[in-house]
Design an enzyme around this catalytic site. Sequence first.
Site, short mmCIF file in Angstrom:
data_model
loop_
_atom_site.label_atom_id
_atom_site.label_comp_id
_atom_site.label_asym_id
_atom_site.label_seq_id
_atom_site.Cartn_x
_atom_site.Cartn_y
_atom_site.Cartn_z
N ASP A 36 1.07 90.40 68.27
CA ASP A 36 2.11 89.70 68.17
C ASP A 36 1.81 88.81 66.88
O ASP A 36 0.61 88.75 66.35
CB ASP A 36 2.05 88.59 69.23
CG ASP A 36 2.75 88.86 70.48
OD1 ASP A 36 3.46 89.79 70.12
OD2 ASP A 36 2.90 88.09 71.41
N LYS A 58 7.14 88.14 66.84
CA LYS A 58 8.43 87.52 67.06
C LYS A 58 8.08 85.91 66.02
O LYS A 58 7.18 85.41 66.59
CB LYS A 58 8.76 86.75 68.27
CG LYS A 58 8.70 88.01 69.22
CD LYS A 58 8.98 87.47 70.75
CE LYS A 58 9.03 88.58 71.67
NZ LYS A 58 9.07 87.86 73.18
N MET A 173 6.87 75.69 72.26
CA MET A 173 7.91 76.09 71.53
C MET A 173 8.91 74.92 71.48
O MET A 173 10.20 74.79 71.71
CB MET A 173 8.64 77.05 72.27
CG MET A 173 7.79 78.47 72.41
SD MET A 173 8.50 79.46 73.72
CE MET A 173 8.08 78.91 75.08
N1 SAH Z 1 1.14 83.06 75.35
C1 SAH Z 1 0.87 81.97 74.32
C2 SAH Z 1 2.19 81.15 74.23
C3 SAH Z 1 3.28 81.76 73.50
S1 SAH Z 1 4.96 80.82 73.54
C4 SAH Z 1 0.01 80.94 74.92
O1 SAH Z 1 -0.67 81.01 76.10
O2 SAH Z 1 -0.58 80.34 74.07
C5 SAH Z 1 4.56 80.19 71.56
C6 SAH Z 1 4.33 78.72 71.59
O3 SAH Z 1 2.88 78.52 71.70
C7 SAH Z 1 4.47 78.29 70.17
O4 SAH Z 1 5.68 77.99 69.96
C8 SAH Z 1 3.58 77.15 70.28
O5 SAH Z 1 4.30 76.18 71.01
C9 SAH Z 1 2.44 77.51 71.09
N2 SAH Z 1 1.05 78.18 70.36
C10 SAH Z 1 0.87 79.38 70.24
N3 SAH Z 1 -0.22 79.30 69.38
C11 SAH Z 1 -0.45 78.04 68.92
C12 SAH Z 1 -1.43 77.55 68.00
N4 SAH Z 1 -2.37 78.19 67.43
N5 SAH Z 1 -1.11 76.17 67.70
C13 SAH Z 1 -0.36 75.55 68.43
N6 SAH Z 1 0.60 76.00 69.27
C14 SAH Z 1 0.44 77.27 69.35
#
Ligand code: SAH
Length: 505
Positions: A36, A58, A173
């Site tokens: 991803d 995405k 998000m």
């Molecule tokens: N499965 C992922 C979430 C996916 S949805 C998890 O468990 O973290 C995608 C959202 O995750 C982004 O829009 C943001 O809100 C958050 N996100 C993912 N990586 C991030 C990071 N390094 N720093 C801040 N937010 C993050």
Amino acid sequence: MSSGIVYLVGAGPGDPTLITLRGVECLRKAEVVVYDYLANEQLLTHAPEGAERIYAGKVGGRHNQGQEEINNLLVEKGLAGKVVVRLKGGDPFVFGRGGEECEALADAGIPFEVVPGVTAAVGASAYAGIPLTHRDVTPSVAFVTGQEGKGKEESTIDWNRLSLGGGTVVFYMGITTLRHNMLRLIEHGRSPATPVALVRWATTERQQVLVGTLADIADQAETSSFKPPAVTIVGEVVSLRKKLRWFDTRVLCDTSIIVTRSAEQSGEFSTKLTMAGATVLECPTIRLVKPESWQLLDLAIRELANYDWLILTSVNGVRYFFDRLDFHGLDARALAGCKICAVGPRTAEEIRSRGIKPDLIPTDYKAEGVIDEFSRLDLRNARILYPRADKARDVIPQGLQQRGAQVDSPVAYRNVFPERLPPETLFALEKRSVDCITFTSSSTVQNLAAMLGEEMMLDMLKGVTVASIGPITSQSCRDLGLKVDIEPETHTLEALVAALEKHFG
Ligand code: SAH
């Protein structure tokens, strides 16, 4: 055909060391990796070189591939009998649509396993110094999608409960919908003064934190053009950051440092600097290659039994020497009759790792220190073997010969220089955004000068702090017209890191 298997692996929030051991194990045996946008690409280095790598990213809701297509891809690879790793940012089952991917696999009868990961909220919490719960502040936390409101008439989020009771709320998000979500919490009864933190690219060196309140965070985010990906943490716990922040207060934070070592060796030093908060730019200036001829080293190895001392002065020297022993079908036992001198603690460690305790480790790691130490011994007629790099100075063999020893110093490896700088490093130098450059041996600075040209090097390093590991390297810098700003008292990587911390702290 045997059926394949799909591992849904949580890649963690960004820092590539935050993946689980199980996740790395899966990557090591992957034949296909589907990854991803949010999974750190560095993690792909755990997969075998020949593994197929498929980007299914995405970016901010713009799907490079639709979810349906990703599901089909996993099923197709699974049916083809492949070991597939589906590498997903954070945790696969937290807003990652991992559930849907598993359903597709289950429907197709393909075996799968799920490896959890550190989800973004948890990563952001740790690296921003904001505990999500705290005995004296908040007993609960909720993870909420920030996108839910979009286009839906009726929200399925229970805004009343979320707003009342004081639990921490973390939105994923939720940057494009920030104003809307903050307003909803206020409308449903949360105090507008409730502290809020936005954490972007959490756990990585690009991490940014913006702190405000429910009432003003949306304006602040707009003014500073705060962009996704970020989590929004709402609750009194945000106030703890003042006291608990650590990641972005480390001494070398905001310091960009060029590391000019051999590609094989820079890892450890770079890690130490990164841990201290620095942004490290790799610049390999040395490539180690075998000698032009093995003849002299082979001759010495054949006569090992006749030597009284073996002197090894670098980790690379140890590696090349033992590899050559191995080539001749020999091992550490061939050194039974010979005393061993290790110059520098890292060299000593490398020798110990081969089951040998060095007999002598000079306290001063410079060649002169070695001579001082040997001066205490009777060296008349002693035979000494000193396998060395092609560009090593002659201080050791000459000094020992003057004291009556017979010294053989065959070349065990050569230092050559790569043709060009990595593009990121060159770019940073051209942009004048580099704070410091480190040199850990004379060849690092000499090779950089050879790669860039002396004049160009001096021009590019104008205003850049020069750090050298010790007096010999510093002299080589000065010979090329560079002023040395930092030189630690002991000539080790640890001492160099400490000196950098002191300088920039
Ligand atoms: N499965 C992922 C979430 C996916 S949805 C998890 O468990 O973290 C995608 C959202 O995750 C982004 O829009 C943001 O809100 C958050 N996100 C993912 N990586 C991030 C990071 N390094 N720093 C801040 N937010 C993050």
